[in-house]
Design a protein around this motif. Structure first.
Motif, PDB file in Angstrom:
ATOM      1  N   LEU A  30      40.485  55.021  34.030  1.00 20.21           N
ATOM      2  CA  LEU A  30      39.320  54.326  33.498  1.00 20.21           C
ATOM      3  C   LEU A  30      38.400  53.933  34.646  1.00 20.21           C
ATOM      4  N   ALA A  32      35.272  51.434  35.331  1.00 13.67           N
ATOM      5  CA  ALA A  32      34.366  50.383  34.846  1.00 13.67           C
ATOM      6  C   ALA A  32      33.229  50.266  35.857  1.00 13.67           C
ATOM      7  N   GLY A  33      33.195  49.207  36.650  1.00 22.40           N
ATOM      8  CA  GLY A  33      32.130  49.087  37.655  1.00 22.40           C
ATOM      9  C   GLY A  33      32.338  50.018  38.840  1.00 22.40           C
ATOM     10  N   GLY A  34      33.564  50.469  39.032  1.00 25.15           N
ATOM     11  CA  GLY A  34      33.846  51.393  40.131  1.00 25.15           C
ATOM     12  C   GLY A  34      33.944  50.736  41.495  1.00 25.15           C
ATOM     13  N   THR A  35      33.818  49.419  41.537  1.00 27.41           N
ATOM     14  CA  THR A  35      33.780  48.768  42.859  1.00 27.41           C
ATOM     15  C   THR A  35      35.151  48.728  43.534  1.00 27.41           C
ATOM     16  N   ASP A  36      36.172  48.954  42.757  1.00 25.95           N
ATOM     17  CA  ASP A  36      37.513  49.058  43.342  1.00 25.95           C
ATOM     18  C   ASP A  36      37.934  50.532  43.359  1.00 25.95           C
ATOM     19  N   LEU A  37      37.800  51.167  42.216  1.00 23.30           N
ATOM     20  CA  LEU A  37      38.297  52.536  42.050  1.00 23.30           C
ATOM     21  C   LEU A  37      37.606  53.527  42.990  1.00 23.30           C
ATOM     22  N   THR A 111      33.538  44.376  36.741  1.00 24.68           N
ATOM     23  CA  THR A 111      33.838  43.839  35.413  1.00 24.68           C
ATOM     24  C   THR A 111      35.133  43.040  35.457  1.00 24.68           C
ATOM     25  N   ASP A 124      39.984  37.489  42.331  1.00 25.25           N
ATOM     26  CA  ASP A 124      39.448  36.146  42.091  1.00 25.25           C
ATOM     27  C   ASP A 124      39.591  35.654  40.654  1.00 25.25           C
TER      28      ASP A 124
HETATM   29  C1  LIG Z   1      32.405  44.834  48.876  1.00 29.47           C
HETATM   30  C2  LIG Z   1      33.417  44.431  47.850  1.00 29.47           C
HETATM   31  C3  LIG Z   1      33.756  43.098  47.736  1.00 29.47           C
HETATM   32  C4  LIG Z   1      34.699  42.699  46.798  1.00 29.47           C
HETATM   33  N1  LIG Z   1      34.992  41.377  46.727  1.00 29.47           N
HETATM   34  C5  LIG Z   1      35.903  40.973  45.806  1.00 29.47           C
HETATM   35  C6  LIG Z   1      36.216  39.581  45.691  1.00 29.47           C
HETATM   36  O1  LIG Z   1      35.678  38.725  46.390  1.00 29.47           O
HETATM   37  N2  LIG Z   1      37.141  39.212  44.764  1.00 29.47           N
HETATM   38  C7  LIG Z   1      37.764  40.128  43.973  1.00 29.47           C
HETATM   39  O2  LIG Z   1      38.578  39.732  43.140  1.00 29.47           O
HETATM   40  N3  LIG Z   1      37.485  41.438  44.065  1.00 29.47           N
HETATM   41  C8  LIG Z   1      36.572  41.885  44.959  1.00 29.47           C
HETATM   42  N4  LIG Z   1      36.300  43.224  45.066  1.00 29.47           N
HETATM   43  C9  LIG Z   1      37.061  44.182  44.244  1.00 29.47           C
HETATM   44  C10 LIG Z   1      36.379  44.571  42.917  1.00 29.47           C
HETATM   45  O3  LIG Z   1      34.995  44.451  43.034  1.00 29.47           O
HETATM   46  C11 LIG Z   1      36.817  43.716  41.762  1.00 29.47           C
HETATM   47  O4  LIG Z   1      38.202  43.760  41.617  1.00 29.47           O
HETATM   48  C12 LIG Z   1      36.156  44.137  40.452  1.00 29.47           C
HETATM   49  O5  LIG Z   1      36.352  43.165  39.483  1.00 29.47           O
HETATM   50  C13 LIG Z   1      36.649  45.459  39.941  1.00 29.47           C
HETATM   51  O6  LIG Z   1      35.970  45.712  38.744  1.00 29.47           O
HETATM   52  P1  LIG Z   1      35.299  47.124  38.428  1.00 29.47           P
HETATM   53  O7  LIG Z   1      34.680  46.987  37.097  1.00 29.47           O
HETATM   54  O8  LIG Z   1      34.398  47.538  39.512  1.00 29.47           O
HETATM   55  O9  LIG Z   1      36.604  48.013  38.395  1.00 29.47           O
HETATM   56  P2  LIG Z   1      36.815  49.583  38.682  1.00 29.47           P
HETATM   57  O10 LIG Z   1      36.714  49.838  40.135  1.00 29.47           O
HETATM   58  O11 LIG Z   1      35.969  50.389  37.792  1.00 29.47           O
HETATM   59  O12 LIG Z   1      38.296  49.692  38.231  1.00 29.47           O
HETATM   60  C14 LIG Z   1      39.355  49.065  38.929  1.00 29.47           C
HETATM   61  C15 LIG Z   1      40.692  49.455  38.293  1.00 29.47           C
HETATM   62  O13 LIG Z   1      40.814  48.886  37.015  1.00 29.47           O
HETATM   63  C16 LIG Z   1      40.985  49.878  36.029  1.00 29.47           C
HETATM   64  N5  LIG Z   1      40.215  49.453  34.865  1.00 29.47           N
HETATM   65  C17 LIG Z   1      38.893  49.237  34.791  1.00 29.47           C
HETATM   66  N6  LIG Z   1      38.554  48.799  33.588  1.00 29.47           N
HETATM   67  C18 LIG Z   1      39.690  48.738  32.858  1.00 29.47           C
HETATM   68  C19 LIG Z   1      39.996  48.377  31.511  1.00 29.47           C
HETATM   69  N7  LIG Z   1      39.055  47.974  30.665  1.00 29.47           N
HETATM   70  N8  LIG Z   1      41.272  48.458  31.120  1.00 29.47           N
HETATM   71  C20 LIG Z   1      42.250  48.849  31.963  1.00 29.47           C
HETATM   72  N9  LIG Z   1      42.029  49.209  33.227  1.00 29.47           N
HETATM   73  C21 LIG Z   1      40.754  49.146  33.671  1.00 29.47           C
HETATM   74  C22 LIG Z   1      40.485  51.153  36.654  1.00 29.47           C
HETATM   75  O14 LIG Z   1      41.068  52.286  36.106  1.00 29.47           O
HETATM   76  C23 LIG Z   1      40.852  50.948  38.105  1.00 29.47           C
HETATM   77  O15 LIG Z   1      42.187  51.266  38.323  1.00 29.47           O
HETATM   78  C24 LIG Z   1      35.341  43.651  45.975  1.00 29.47           C
HETATM   79  C25 LIG Z   1      34.989  44.994  46.101  1.00 29.47           C
HETATM   80  C26 LIG Z   1      34.050  45.390  47.028  1.00 29.47           C
HETATM   81  C27 LIG Z   1      33.693  46.832  47.132  1.00 29.47           C
END
Ligand SMILES: Cc1cc2nc3c(=O)[nH]c(=O)nc-3n(C[C@H](O)[C@H](O)[C@H](O)COP(=O)(O)OP(=O)(O)OC[C@H]3O[C@@H](n4cnc5c(N)ncnc54)[C@H](O)[C@@H]3O)c2cc1C
Lengths: 293, 784
Positions: A30, A32-37, A111, A124
């Motif tokens: 999946l 979502a925002g892609g900021t981790d994946l 997200t 967080d």
């Molecule tokens: C510069 C930077 C700073 C950051 N700082 C922080 C911080 O301070 N605190 C923090 O907690 N995180 C931080 N992060 C990590 C990240 O941004 C967060 O964890 C964010 O909430 C991930 O959400 P996403 O929507 O981008 O997830 P994605 O990258 O899209 O997905 C992350 C994972 O979750 C899975 N996933 C996504 N949506 C679902 C769903 N609906 N059901 C099941 N699985 C799902 C995906 O398959 C993937 O494995 C940071 C990242 C970056 C790049």
């Protein structure tokens, strides 16, 4: 670092997304925002053949309150949660977690579902969700099931979700009167940090008598998953909230954590900070509980 | 108010519109028809013999156009100082750090090039590595370079006066040891380049560099080309901080690949590769012993310093000299002994970074001065003022403070920060601290021994009149030098800034040593001023002939010709000008003779009007070995006050306010001067609180990205009050001298001194992370 190639799917409903995940079980992830994946894909830590985007599913982004529960769609962005007056009122510690996450640019993409789904020990949002007793709504072609968030995390990057399951929403029972929570995180600098320690606490008082009826303390970054602190909770329950009691609870929380040493911080420092943040978040929780009557 | 028309103001920068709209072209935005993309194969091991390199699989990958190794590149040794040319483009027998370059590929796109790099097979025979100063200096330690025994890349032993005797005569002697951590330059834009050979065998290298001239020479030397066949052109550059002040392997590899393939070749460093390229601030260990009299008079400094240099020398010889010589001022110090050792280790190479060599030394010493002041019962400001040099003083190591607004800087920050009501009066956990510092305003000598001018400039007047074109090979890298030179040319010629076009960063425009050692404003500024004066003289001479008025009786101001002895009839010129521009709607209507008309008349009389200028410093410094390092035609200086709030439980430091005063001689552009001050403070603050390049035990950088390498964010940055002090430097153009680096000098020690005021703790190791501060607080509590 170049993003590897992958197939891209953009379903527009939860059921279509579940279909795709079932059809490509094992090769799809999946997005979502892609900021981790996407970061992990660029680093070649993960290399999924397919990405199923959740970005075009409107039903995933709802944030609403009905019958004493707060429903937060998994696709709600962290910035939406940080800006939500409803969250600030009914789940203030979650709002604090959202405001502490990343930077404005990251918050606009990230997200809540991704924050939970990535299962990072230092994330967080989970500590606050844990102390509020949040329940995850999981969906797959097999249907819907509900899981308390505390049972969801299995290790760094590991969860109780099945391969083809997605988080549809997070449901929080809005705390009653005389209940409050607090969240604090400690990193190196003021923003855009990986937490060294993050802690959420929740207290429910027995009305004006001020005996602690329920207490939950969750510790982040000090174990393979965010941890509950049963010892701290046991110290608190049934007692009157005082500074001395919070000191005891903080000591107990330190005993419950299992920090490791890495390049971000030593185990000793993390353990010390669990105590400081536990005490401070309990104080925040108490202040909020007293104000919510 | 000043009587300048252009300089000393706050005119907007020339590049502001292009940068604000995203139109500014950086190397990553550029491409050429048929361009190939390069990738580098870099060592995964910190130290190993190369047994065999097999590139055959990579060569067979579709899309690959060339694979090169030391066999193609040759073994020409290069580096920064000719005395330490210890690098070759590619390793042939041995790799010395994780990241050492072994081969390069050119392919149709970056993905293919990367893939091909993965197909090159290298057999290594791993060697024991040395990753710390101690390990590298130990008896029997593995050696990095046979020609530099004991892993010593450079050593310095200097004594001015007699430090040992002076220490004996001192009433108070204080010894401390201080350690900073390896930095990363962390500029926004990683280095990158495009090499293009034309059909006549001439090479143009477009590169994100701060020193086109040095890159030109190194490329010519390594490729065996006449210097005249190599042109280096710098597009917009997103920062350098010293790291881009010399040729890098990416540039050399791109040039070699372009020659081999006959196609333009692009290479961009990734952020991870920036950490492997490094060339940034060394880790220093300083041990200092200072002796003073009871009344606070400084008598002597005995100073030992060890630098963790990494695998090659880069700027390191200069660094190890600077680490000692930059303590010669700004206090009167009659006796100074310095011993410095720069040590090779199996890590990426350190080099020059903002405040070259002097930052950690300054931090160590200014903290020690505060400790001495406290023991003597003196206010730290009084101790500093008591020992302060004055303009015209010469340090014991022969540095001439031709101007020195140090006292004015101290007084400015003392007053603005309300020091008197805060120092020693703040509640526990809050603290205030101050420090001073100074820095060169341009290195007195080029990096290679030469009588070359350090810069040349050309001012050409557009033939049609009115526009002034300024050409120099100086490097605008974001600091605002183009704007400064435009303003200097405009001021000198007597025209508004919008009549001036500035072209720079191209070796075809002349010689300029580049943007390092805070040299350009003073040096290139002189050359531009001289060139503009020459152009102006030619215009006035032509007018003199035309109008029969002596040139000395005329001047140009604000775009108009000023007749000093009353009105002159210029209607003949005006009629001629208007006749030549029939049909034009902008005929001059003013009741004065415009610069536009005058410069047109000059062209009609003499052909294209070109003025040239040049600058090199006079012979500077003493006769002792290493006397050249630290010499400069002028020195900028500054004082800072920092206010902190320390969380006594978590150890977290929040900087609440910084008050900074800097003597830049004369501010050419006041806003740019303040911006340099603010940037210096942010960088110093990062080094003080957060930044550290960390390694694992295999010599790999752990935190090689900007998520884990912690720069100061906008939220961490406190309000900064930047106060400009102008001392009118006699050796500077319009009295100007540096601000780009000197402003960083007091930042770290001012923070250290403020943290002491807040906590009662002296911490002698950077960075002051929450964890380090909390550990110190905890240890102090345990002792009680
Ligand atoms: C510069 C930077 C700073 C950051 N700082 C922080 C911080 O301070 N605190 C923090 O907690 N995180 C931080 N992060 C990590 C990240 O941004 C967060 O964890 C964010 O909430 C991930 O959400 P996403 O929507 O981008 O997830 P994605 O990258 O899209 O997905 C992350 C994972 O979750 C899975 N996933 C996504 N949506 C679902 C769903 N609906 N059901 C099941 N699985 C799902 C995906 O398959 C993937 O494995 C940071 C990242 C970056 C790049």
């Amino acid at each position: 670092m170049i993003l590897p190639k992958f197939e891209f799917h953009e379903p527009t409903s939860i059921s279509d997304a579940c279909e795709l995940m079932a059809r490509h079980r094992g090769e799809a992830r999946l997005l979502a925002g892609g900021t981790d994946l996407l970061v992990n894909m660029k680093k070649k830590v993960l290399n999924p053949k397919r990405l199923v985007s959740l970005g075009r599913i409107p039903e995933l982004t709802q944030v609403e309150r009905s019958n004493g529960t707060l429903w937060i769609g998994a696709g709600a962005t962290v910035s939406a949660i940080a800006a939500s007056a409803m969250v600030a009122r009914d789940a203030s510690a979650l709002g604090l977690g959202a405001r502490a996450l990343g930077t404005p640019l990251i918050r606009n993409l990230a997200t809540i579902g991704g924050n939970i789904g990535s299962a990072r020990p230092a994330a967080d949002l989970p500590p606050a969700l844990i102390v509020y007793g949040a329940v995850l709504v999981l969906r797959s072609v097999a249907g819907e099931r509900r899981l308390p968030i505390g049972e969801f995390f299995k290790g760094p990057g590991l969860t109780a979700a099945h391969e083809d399951e997605l988080i549809a929403a997070v449901v929080i029972q809005v705390p009653a009167g005389y209940a409050g929570a607090g969240y604090l995180n400690l990193g190196v600098r003021k923003a855009q940090d990986c937490n060294i320690v993050n802690v959420a606490s929740y207290l429910e008082l027995d009305g004006r008598a001020e005996v602690i009826r329920a207490a939950r303390v969750a510790l982040g970054s000090v174990g393979p998953t965010p941890l509950r602190s049963p010892s701290a909770e046991a110290v608190l329950i049934g007692q009157k909230p005082t500074e001395a009691l919070f000191d005891l609870a903080a000591d107990a929380a330190q005993r419950d954590c299992m920090p490791i040493l890495d390049f971000r911080g030593s185990a000793e420092y993390r353990r010390d900070m669990v105590g400081v943040l536990a005490r401070r978040t309990l104080t925040m929780a108490l202040a909020e509980a007293r104000s919510r009557n | 108010m000043s009587d300048y028309q252009v300089i000393n103001s706050r005119l907007p920068r020339l590049d502001a519109p292009a940068k604000a709209t995203g139109r500014a072209v950086f190397i990553d935005d550029m491409s050429f028809p048929g361009m190939l993309h390069a990738a580098l194969l870099q060592s995964p091991l910190p130290h190993a013999h190369i047994v065999r390199i097999d590139t055959s699989k990579a060569e067979r990958l579709p899309g690959v156009k060339a694979v090169i190794t030391a066999k193609d590149a040759g073994l020409v040794r290069y580096g920064v100082s000719p005395a330490r040319y210890d690098e070759t483009v590619f390793c042939h027998d041995r790799v010395r750090y994780v990241g050492d370059e072994i081969a390069a590929v050119a392919a149709v796109d970056a993905e293919t090039a990367e893939e091909a790099v993965g197909l090159i097979q290298v057999d290594y025979e791993e060697l024991p590595a040395v990753l710390t100063i101690e390990a590298a200096m130990a008896e029997g330690a593995p050696q990095l370079h046979v020609e530099f025994p004991r892993n010593l890349s450079a050593e310095v032993h200097q004594e001015f006066g007699n430090a040992a005797d002076a220490l004996k005569a001192s009433d108070l002697v204080k010894t401390t040891t201080f350690k900073n951590k390896r930095q990363d330059g962390a500029f926004l834009e990683p280095p990158g380049c495009i090499a293009v050979f034309d059909l006549d065998g001439r090479l143009t290298l477009h590169s994100s560099t701060q020193a086109p001239h040095y890159v030109q020479r190194t490329v010519a030397m390594v490729l065996g080309l006449p210097v005249g066949k190599v042109r280096v052109v710098k597009p917009y550059v997103g920062g350098g901080f010293g790291i881009k002040a010399a040729a890098n392997t990416g540039e050399l590899a791109a040039c070699l690949l372009a020659r081999k393939t006959g196609k333009p070749v692009k290479f961009n460093y990734s952020r991870e590769q920036v950490f492997m390229l490094c060339r940034a601030r060394h880790q220093f260990v300083h041990r200092m012993t200072t002796g003073v009299k009871k009344d606070g008079t400084l008598l002597a400094l005995q100073h030992e310093c060890y630098l963790d240099g990494g695998a090659y020398s880069s700027f390191g010889i200069a660094t190890v000299y600077y680490a000692g010589s930059l303590l010669g001022g700004p206090y009167k110090l009659p006796n100074m002994k310095y011993d410095g050792w720069r040590v090779y280790t199996n890590k990426p190479t350190c080099g020059a970074q903002r405040g070259h060599g002097g930052v950690a030394a300054r931090a160590a010493w200014e903290q020690q001065l505060d400790m001495i002041a406290e023991e003597l019962g003196m206010d730290p400001i009084d101790l500093r003022l008591k020992n302060m040099m004055q303009a015209g003083d010469v340090t014991c190591n022969d540095l001439n403070m031709s101007s020195l607004g140090m006292r004015e800087c101290i007084e400015a920050v003392r007053n603005s920060s309300d020091w008197a009501s805060k120092k020693g009066r703040l509640p526990k956990g809050k603290g205030i601290g101050m420090a001073c510092g100074f820095f060169v305003s341009g290195a007195g000598y080029p990096i290679y021994r030469s009588d070359t001018y350090h810069c040349t400039a050309t001012v050409k007047l557009a033939e049609d009149g009115g526009t002034v074109q300024v050409y120099s090979a100086s490097a605008e890298i974001g600091q605002g030098s183009d704007t400064a030179f435009g303003m200097i040319a405009a001021e000198t010629l007597g025209v508004p800034l919008d009549s001036v076009r500035v072209m720079s960063g191209d070796t075809d425009f002349g010689v300029d040593l580049g943007a390092y050692s805070s040299r350009q404003t003073l040096m290139t500024g002189h050359a531009v001023k001289e060139a503009a004066e020459a152009a102006k003289r030619q215009v006035l001479d032509a007018l003199a002939e035309e109008l029969k008025v002596p040139a000395a009786d005329m001047d140009i101001r604000e775009g108009r010709i000023v007749f000093k002895n009353g009105p002159v009839d210029f209607s003949g010129i005006r009629n001629r000008y208007i006749k030549e521009h029939r049909g034009w709607s902008d005929s001059p209507q003013e009741d004065f003779l415009t610069f536009r008309e005058a410069s047109r008349i000059a062209y009609l009389a003499k052909g294209t009007i070109v003025g040239t200028g040049k600058y090199k410093p006079p012979l500077l410094g003493g006769k002792f070995k290493g006397a050249a390092v630290g010499t400069s035609p002028a020195y900028g200086c500054s004082a800072q006050v920092v206010e902190v709030d320390v969380d006594l439980e978590t150890g977290r430091i929040v900087i609440e306010k910084m008050t900074d005063a800097h003597d830049c001689g004369r501010a050419i552009n006041r806003t740019s001067v303040e911006a340099q001050m603010e940037g210096s403070l942010a960088m110093g603050m990062g080094e003080a609180l957060f930044e550290e390049v960390k390694f694992d035990d295999r010599g790999r950088v752990i935190n090689c990205d900007l998520a884990e390498y912690k720069l100061v964010t906008a939220l961490d940055m406190p309000p900064v009050e930047a106060i400009i002090v102008e001392s009118d430097e006699p050796n500077g153009p319009f009295g100007a001298k540096e601000v780009g680096e000197g402003a960083i000098m007091p930042t770290i020690p001012a923070i250290l001194n403020a943290v002491y005021d807040a906590t009662g703790l002296r911490i002698h190791e950077l960075p002051l992370t929450s964890e380090r501060v909390q550990a110190a607080l905890k240890a102090a509590r345990a002792k009680k």
